[in-house]
Scaffold this motif. Sequence first.
Motif, PDB file in Angstrom:
ATOM      1  N   MET A   1       0.828  -1.207   0.000  1.00  0.00           N
ATOM      2  CA  MET A   1       0.000   0.000   0.000  1.00  0.00           C
ATOM      3  C   MET A   1       0.860   1.253   0.000  1.00  0.00           C
ATOM      4  O   MET A   1       0.585   2.215  -0.717  1.00  0.00           O
ATOM      5  CB  MET A   1      -0.916   0.007   1.223  1.00  0.00           C
ATOM      6  N   PHE A   2       1.925   1.276   0.817  1.00  0.00           N
ATOM      7  CA  PHE A   2       2.736   2.481   0.930  1.00  0.00           C
ATOM      8  C   PHE A   2       3.693   2.648  -0.246  1.00  0.00           C
ATOM      9  O   PHE A   2       3.985   3.767  -0.653  1.00  0.00           O
ATOM     10  CB  PHE A   2       3.527   2.455   2.237  1.00  0.00           C
ATOM     11  N   THR A   3       4.218   1.545  -0.783  1.00  0.00           N
ATOM     12  CA  THR A   3       5.240   1.668  -1.823  1.00  0.00           C
ATOM     13  C   THR A   3       4.684   1.627  -3.234  1.00  0.00           C
ATOM     14  O   THR A   3       5.307   2.136  -4.158  1.00  0.00           O
ATOM     15  CB  THR A   3       6.278   0.537  -1.681  1.00  0.00           C
ATOM     16  N   ARG A   4       3.504   1.022  -3.433  1.00  0.00           N
ATOM     17  CA  ARG A   4       2.975   0.862  -4.793  1.00  0.00           C
ATOM     18  C   ARG A   4       1.711   1.663  -5.062  1.00  0.00           C
ATOM     19  O   ARG A   4       1.456   2.070  -6.191  1.00  0.00           O
ATOM     20  CB  ARG A   4       2.663  -0.616  -5.068  1.00  0.00           C
ATOM     21  N   TYR A   5       0.882   1.875  -4.020  1.00  0.00           N
ATOM     22  CA  TYR A   5      -0.449   2.414  -4.259  1.00  0.00           C
ATOM     23  C   TYR A   5      -0.741   3.677  -3.458  1.00  0.00           C
ATOM     24  O   TYR A   5      -1.898   4.068  -3.318  1.00  0.00           O
ATOM     25  CB  TYR A   5      -1.498   1.343  -3.912  1.00  0.00           C
ATOM     26  N   SER A   6       0.292   4.329  -2.941  1.00  0.00           N
ATOM     27  CA  SER A   6       0.067   5.441  -2.009  1.00  0.00           C
ATOM     28  C   SER A   6      -0.672   6.618  -2.650  1.00  0.00           C
ATOM     29  O   SER A   6      -1.338   7.385  -1.954  1.00  0.00           O
ATOM     30  CB  SER A   6       1.399   5.923  -1.434  1.00  0.00           C
ATOM     31  N   THR A   7      -0.554   6.773  -3.958  1.00  0.00           N
ATOM     32  CA  THR A   7      -1.219   7.900  -4.626  1.00  0.00           C
ATOM     33  C   THR A   7      -2.601   7.528  -5.168  1.00  0.00           C
ATOM     34  O   THR A   7      -3.318   8.386  -5.671  1.00  0.00           O
ATOM     35  CB  THR A   7      -0.357   8.436  -5.779  1.00  0.00           C
ATOM     36  N   TYR A   8      -2.971   6.247  -5.067  1.00  0.00           N
ATOM     37  CA  TYR A   8      -4.271   5.824  -5.584  1.00  0.00           C
ATOM     38  C   TYR A   8      -5.394   6.324  -4.676  1.00  0.00           C
ATOM     39  O   TYR A   8      -5.284   6.320  -3.461  1.00  0.00           O
ATOM     40  CB  TYR A   8      -4.358   4.305  -5.644  1.00  0.00           C
ATOM     41  N   LYS A   9      -6.485   6.747  -5.284  1.00  0.00           N
ATOM     42  CA  LYS A   9      -7.681   7.076  -4.525  1.00  0.00           C
ATOM     43  C   LYS A   9      -8.406   5.770  -4.162  1.00  0.00           C
ATOM     44  O   LYS A   9      -8.290   4.767  -4.869  1.00  0.00           O
ATOM     45  CB  LYS A   9      -8.607   7.979  -5.344  1.00  0.00           C
ATOM     46  N   VAL A  10      -9.145   5.802  -3.085  1.00  0.00           N
ATOM     47  CA  VAL A  10      -9.816   4.585  -2.611  1.00  0.00           C
ATOM     48  C   VAL A  10     -10.727   3.999  -3.685  1.00  0.00           C
ATOM     49  O   VAL A  10     -10.668   2.805  -4.000  1.00  0.00           O
ATOM     50  CB  VAL A  10     -10.619   4.896  -1.331  1.00  0.00           C
ATOM     51  N   GLY A  11     -11.587   4.841  -4.271  1.00  0.00           N
ATOM     52  CA  GLY A  11     -12.500   4.356  -5.302  1.00  0.00           C
ATOM     53  C   GLY A  11     -11.755   3.803  -6.500  1.00  0.00           C
ATOM     54  O   GLY A  11     -12.108   2.748  -7.042  1.00  0.00           O
ATOM     55  N   GLU A  12     -10.709   4.513  -6.907  1.00  0.00           N
ATOM     56  CA  GLU A  12      -9.899   4.071  -8.040  1.00  0.00           C
ATOM     57  C   GLU A  12      -9.270   2.704  -7.763  1.00  0.00           C
ATOM     58  O   GLU A  12      -9.235   1.828  -8.637  1.00  0.00           O
ATOM     59  CB  GLU A  12      -8.807   5.106  -8.293  1.00  0.00           C
ATOM     60  N   ASN A  13      -8.784   2.516  -6.556  1.00  0.00           N
ATOM     61  CA  ASN A  13      -8.124   1.261  -6.209  1.00  0.00           C
ATOM     62  C   ASN A  13      -9.104   0.092  -6.232  1.00  0.00           C
ATOM     63  O   ASN A  13      -8.796  -0.996  -6.721  1.00  0.00           O
ATOM     64  CB  ASN A  13      -7.474   1.386  -4.832  1.00  0.00           C
ATOM     65  N   THR A  37      -6.741   9.352  -0.858  1.00  0.00           N
ATOM     66  CA  THR A  37      -5.775   8.292  -1.156  1.00  0.00           C
ATOM     67  C   THR A  37      -5.938   7.139  -0.166  1.00  0.00           C
ATOM     68  O   THR A  37      -6.478   7.325   0.937  1.00  0.00           O
ATOM     69  CB  THR A  37      -4.334   8.812  -1.085  1.00  0.00           C
ATOM     70  N   VAL A  38      -5.458   5.970  -0.555  1.00  0.00           N
ATOM     71  CA  VAL A  38      -5.590   4.812   0.321  1.00  0.00           C
ATOM     72  C   VAL A  38      -4.824   5.019   1.629  1.00  0.00           C
ATOM     73  O   VAL A  38      -5.234   4.540   2.692  1.00  0.00           O
ATOM     74  CB  VAL A  38      -5.114   3.522  -0.383  1.00  0.00           C
ATOM     75  N   PHE A  42      -6.402   5.004   5.295  1.00  0.00           N
ATOM     76  CA  PHE A  42      -5.811   4.155   6.324  1.00  0.00           C
ATOM     77  C   PHE A  42      -5.593   4.955   7.606  1.00  0.00           C
ATOM     78  O   PHE A  42      -5.942   4.515   8.708  1.00  0.00           O
ATOM     79  CB  PHE A  42      -4.490   3.596   5.801  1.00  0.00           C
ATOM     80  N   ASP A  43      -5.014   6.147   7.472  1.00  0.00           N
ATOM     81  CA  ASP A  43      -4.786   7.004   8.639  1.00  0.00           C
ATOM     82  C   ASP A  43      -6.101   7.351   9.335  1.00  0.00           C
ATOM     83  O   ASP A  43      -6.187   7.352  10.569  1.00  0.00           O
ATOM     84  CB  ASP A  43      -4.076   8.296   8.221  1.00  0.00           C
ATOM     85  N   PHE A  44      -7.123   7.657   8.560  1.00  0.00           N
ATOM     86  CA  PHE A  44      -8.432   7.994   9.115  1.00  0.00           C
ATOM     87  C   PHE A  44      -8.987   6.834   9.928  1.00  0.00           C
ATOM     88  O   PHE A  44      -9.512   7.019  11.041  1.00  0.00           O
ATOM     89  CB  PHE A  44      -9.390   8.367   7.983  1.00  0.00           C
ATOM     90  N   ILE A  45      -8.883   5.630   9.378  1.00  0.00           N
ATOM     91  CA  ILE A  45      -9.432   4.450  10.059  1.00  0.00           C
ATOM     92  C   ILE A  45      -8.667   4.155  11.339  1.00  0.00           C
ATOM     93  O   ILE A  45      -9.264   3.852  12.385  1.00  0.00           O
ATOM     94  CB  ILE A  45      -9.398   3.239   9.103  1.00  0.00           C
ATOM     95  N   ILE A  46      -7.339   4.249  11.296  1.00  0.00           N
ATOM     96  CA  ILE A  46      -6.539   4.014  12.500  1.00  0.00           C
ATOM     97  C   ILE A  46      -6.876   5.036  13.580  1.00  0.00           C
ATOM     98  O   ILE A  46      -7.009   4.703  14.768  1.00  0.00           O
ATOM     99  CB  ILE A  46      -5.039   4.068  12.176  1.00  0.00           C
ATOM    100  N   ASP A  47      -7.044   6.305  13.176  1.00  0.00           N
ATOM    101  CA  ASP A  47      -7.414   7.352  14.140  1.00  0.00           C
ATOM    102  C   ASP A  47      -8.773   7.053  14.777  1.00  0.00           C
ATOM    103  O   ASP A  47      -8.967   7.272  15.978  1.00  0.00           O
ATOM    104  CB  ASP A  47      -7.453   8.715  13.448  1.00  0.00           C
ATOM    105  N   GLU A  48      -9.706   6.559  13.970  1.00  0.00           N
ATOM    106  CA  GLU A  48     -11.033   6.259  14.500  1.00  0.00           C
ATOM    107  C   GLU A  48     -10.973   5.101  15.496  1.00  0.00           C
ATOM    108  O   GLU A  48     -11.646   5.129  16.532  1.00  0.00           O
ATOM    109  CB  GLU A  48     -11.995   5.919  13.356  1.00  0.00           C
ATOM    110  N   PHE A  49     -10.163   4.083  15.198  1.00  0.00           N
ATOM    111  CA  PHE A  49      -9.970   3.006  16.169  1.00  0.00           C
ATOM    112  C   PHE A  49      -9.443   3.562  17.485  1.00  0.00           C
ATOM    113  O   PHE A  49      -9.885   3.173  18.578  1.00  0.00           O
ATOM    114  CB  PHE A  49      -8.987   1.964  15.628  1.00  0.00           C
TER     115      PHE A  49
END
Length: 209
Positions: A1-13, A37-38, A42-49
């Motif tokens: 996720m961090f090295t290959r897809y970091s610039t992808y938007k969630v919907g796009e991915n 971006t994914v 990810f950061d949003f979800i971790i913060d919510e947890f």
Amino acid sequence: MFTRYSTYKVGENFDKLNLHGTRLGIGFYNPSLENVTVVDAFDFIIDEFGKQGMMVLVDNHVSDPKWCCDNNDGNGFFGDQYFDPQEWLEGLSDVVAIGMRNELRGPNQDKNNRHKYMSQGATIVHKANPNVLVFVSGLNYDTDLSFLKTNPLNVSIGNKLVYELHSYAWSNGSPNDWNQQPVNKKCAKMSHCHEFNKIGMAMGRDPDE
């Protein structure tokens, strides 16, 4: 996720993975996440947890986005088709709490390479944040830590090193065994290793207990 897809938007991915139904669900229930971006999601979800009082261990299982696991799926060991050790090390520098690689496996397993890369990885994670635990997998789908007796990881990360061990009905006894004896004895039996007197296990037990 961090090295290959970091610039992808969630919907796009999700579209790239042909998960169109899932994308529709996100668009309906969490539309604000669809166009970030994914990594931001990810950061949003971790913060919510965290807001809900939960702690999160990021567990690195495969490099190619697919279901795990098979001995020949290209994700099993350092240097396999989809498992570039240098990319893996680069990715570890971007996270702060992680099970570095879950269920190492396959025909290319080598104790020396495991020792080399896991030592480098643990050091990188600890450098990024010295306050987090670093989980280290064994070999053979994480059922074998026997080599620790003669070749433990010699990394300077204080008491933040945690060895992770899996017990399956098909690998070594029954899962019910965990309920029939102290966990340290079960782990020692599986590993044939005295190092467990000195380290914490993945369940979070204090190693001094």
